[in-house]
Scaffold this active site. Structure first.
Site, PDB file in Angstrom:
ATOM      1  N   TYR A  63      64.881 -72.088   6.252  1.00 19.56           N
ATOM      2  CA  TYR A  63      65.516 -70.846   5.817  1.00 19.56           C
ATOM      3  C   TYR A  63      64.671 -70.160   4.740  1.00 19.56           C
ATOM      4  CZ  TYR A  63      68.289 -67.575   3.195  1.00 19.56           C
ATOM      5  OH  TYR A  63      68.701 -66.444   2.544  1.00 19.56           O
ATOM      6  N   GLY A  70      69.297 -64.050   3.932  1.00 21.61           N
ATOM      7  CA  GLY A  70      70.711 -63.727   3.957  1.00 21.61           C
ATOM      8  C   GLY A  70      71.248 -63.679   5.364  1.00 21.61           C
TER       9      GLY A  70
END
Length: 522
Positions: A63, A70
């Site tokens: 990530y 987000g």
């Protein structure tokens, strides 16, 4: 950790917990920053970065490294574009507005972010920590607009201005002057950093702006609490108040430690128990009689606020966290600034109550119906000249205005959570807004304190002029009167007081006068 060497303070990152006082010392230029030279510390930092590199090479899915940010987490980033992603994060968040943070606050932001990354679980390189520390050492402070953060995913937009300076973009303050970062780097022969895959996220995804402001607010709040106590003693003296309202036996019956401390300070200031204290009222009005109870809310909250602020200061608060020792990637929400939001929302309320207390005391002092024989508006004019002199009339109006604005600012920011960023950030802390509110309430309340300090000294002198056989003023009060008179002479004929008030506000913010022993460090 903070150490003292030959009167110069050093704050060492990576060598134990930092305190609020360490951050404030760095912010105010009273300390120098350094990174720990412990080999184990730097090895731990390097292991986190190395693990992230291996993970990227082996699995290719992390990530904020191989994905968008987000709500864009579902959007994969092609491998050949991964090196550019951190730079894009810094750039698209370059939309801050409002006033810029001052230099003290900017230094505090650098210190708090460095402290967080030095916890060793953010996956950053030793070089990144060294460059942040270098900025502090060289006093090269990023320009940071104060508006644009909702306090979760941390202080993304304001912290993007720190990240931008590291990569040689936007602007920084050098010797207090704003200059393009690229220009300063060229002059110094410094190459901009090239951010590693997670370093943009690690720099920006955290609570460091709100925490920095909270450290500065804590220090100012603690001093204002003490100053409010001293002003209350002056007001009691000027209003011929009943010092036995602060009796030790009375306060033994209500065992809040801060309450007992405030009452003890007032007894010492007024030399209660050693000098006769006469009053024509058995009980003074609440703004005198209950002053310890108002002020002590701050005194008894300081340890709690310290715990919240210093735990946040010494936390790793980005996402994901990288455990290079056990080789884990941990996804969570440590960027949520709820603890700082609660500390700042409660602190600003307690501070506004100090302003309100002083406002009520001043209202008594200037009003000839309540001030027990002092001239109306504390005018020092005599004879027929009293007709054209108005003393502290306008100052009292100003105090009322500043107090009202401070009270208006106390609506909790933390209750205004907004859903943002495609409902990914659907519950946010508003911690940075709470911290900014708190600093504004402090500014207004310090203005109130400056005005009441000036009026309190005038009131004491006018009272003593009415008492031919007055005993010497207690030492603490005399020292305060002397300090104020060094800035502002007695008010006899009307004159503009703005410059003197501003000088007193500056002295308060610089904590120029020693008051009492510190509290709230438990």
């Amino acid at each position: 950790m903070t150490t003292q060497h030959d009167s110069s303070m050093t704050v060492t990152f990576g060598d134990g917990r930092l305190t609020i006082e360490a951050v404030c010392a760095l912010a105010q230029g009273r300390a120098k920053a350094r990174l720990s030279d412990d080999a184990g510390f730097m090895a731990r930092i390097a292991r986190g970065a190395a693990f992230l590199d291996r993970l990227l090479a082996e699995e290719g899915h992390i990530y904020g490294v191989t994905t968008g940010y987000g709500d864009s987490v579902t959007r994969p980033v092609p491998a050949h574009l991964v090196p550019e992603l951190p730079l894009h994060l810094t750039r698209f968040h370059g939309c801050g507005l409002g006033a810029d943070l001052g230099l003290e606050a900017g230094r505090a932001v650098l210190a708090t972010r460095l402290c967080s990354l030095a916890q060793g679980v953010s996956g950053v390189s030793p070089e990144l920590l060294q460059r942040l520390c270098w900025l502090l050492q060289q006093d090269l402070i990023p320009r940071i607009p104060e508006e644009g953060s909702v306090g979760a995913s941390g202080d993304l937009t304001p912290l993007s201005y720190v990240a931008a300076v590291l990569v040689g973009e936007r602007e920084l303050y050098r010797a207090g002057q704003l200059q393009p970062t690229a220009h300063v780097y060229r002059e110094l022969g410094i190459a901009p950093l090239v951010l590693r895959p997670k370093e943009g996220l690690a720099l920006m995804n955290g609570t460091s702006v709100m925490t920095a402001l909270a450290c500065l607010a804590f220090q100012r709040c603690e001093y204002l609490m003490q100053l409010t106590t001293r002003i209350t003693a002056l007001m009691c003296e000027a209003l011929a108040g009943n010092a036995f309202h602060f009796d030790a036996r009375l306060f033994a019956a209500k065992p809040h430690p801060g309450l007992q401390q405030i009452a003890a300070w007032l007894r010492d200031d007024l030399a209660a128990g050693t000098l006769p204290r006469h009053s024509d009222r058995l009980q003074d009005r609440y703004s005198l009689r209950c002053a310890p109870h108002v002020i002590a809310v701050v005194a008894d909250s300081l340890p709690w606020w310290r715990q919240l602020i210093e735990n946040e200061l010494n936390s790793a608060n980005d996402n994901p966290l990288i455990d290079g020792d056990e080789e884990h990637v941990m996804h969570g929400g440590h960027f949520y600034g709820g603890h700082i939001a609660m500390a700042m929302d409660s602190m600003k309320t307690a501070i506004a109550n100090l302003a309100d207390l002083l406002d009520r005391q001043l209202a008594q002092l200037v009003d000839s119906k309540f001030n027990k024989g002092l001239p109306g508006n504390l005018s020092g004019a005599h004879g027929e000249r009293r007709a054209i002199n108005h003393g502290f009339k306008a100052v009292q109006i100003g105090v009322s205005a500043w107090t009202a604005e401070a009270l208006k600012q106390t609506l909790p920011a933390s209750i205004f959570s907004r859903s943002t960023e495609c409902h990914n950030q659907d519950k946010v802390s508003m911690g940075t807004i709470a911290a900014r509110d708190c600093l504004r309430v402090l500014q207004l309340s310090e203005q109130v304190a400056a005005a009441c300090l000036l009026a309190g000294v005038q009131g004491v002198e006018l009272r003593r002029a009415l008492q031919a056989d007055a005993a010497p003023l207690p030492a603490a009060l005399q020292a305060t009167c002397d300090a104020v008179r060094g800035v502002s002479p007695p008010l006899v004929e009307d004159r503009p007081l703005e410059a003197e008030l501003r000088q007193l506000v500056a002295a308060i913010q610089q904590q120029a006068w020693p008051l009492y022993a510190e509290v709230g460090h438990g």
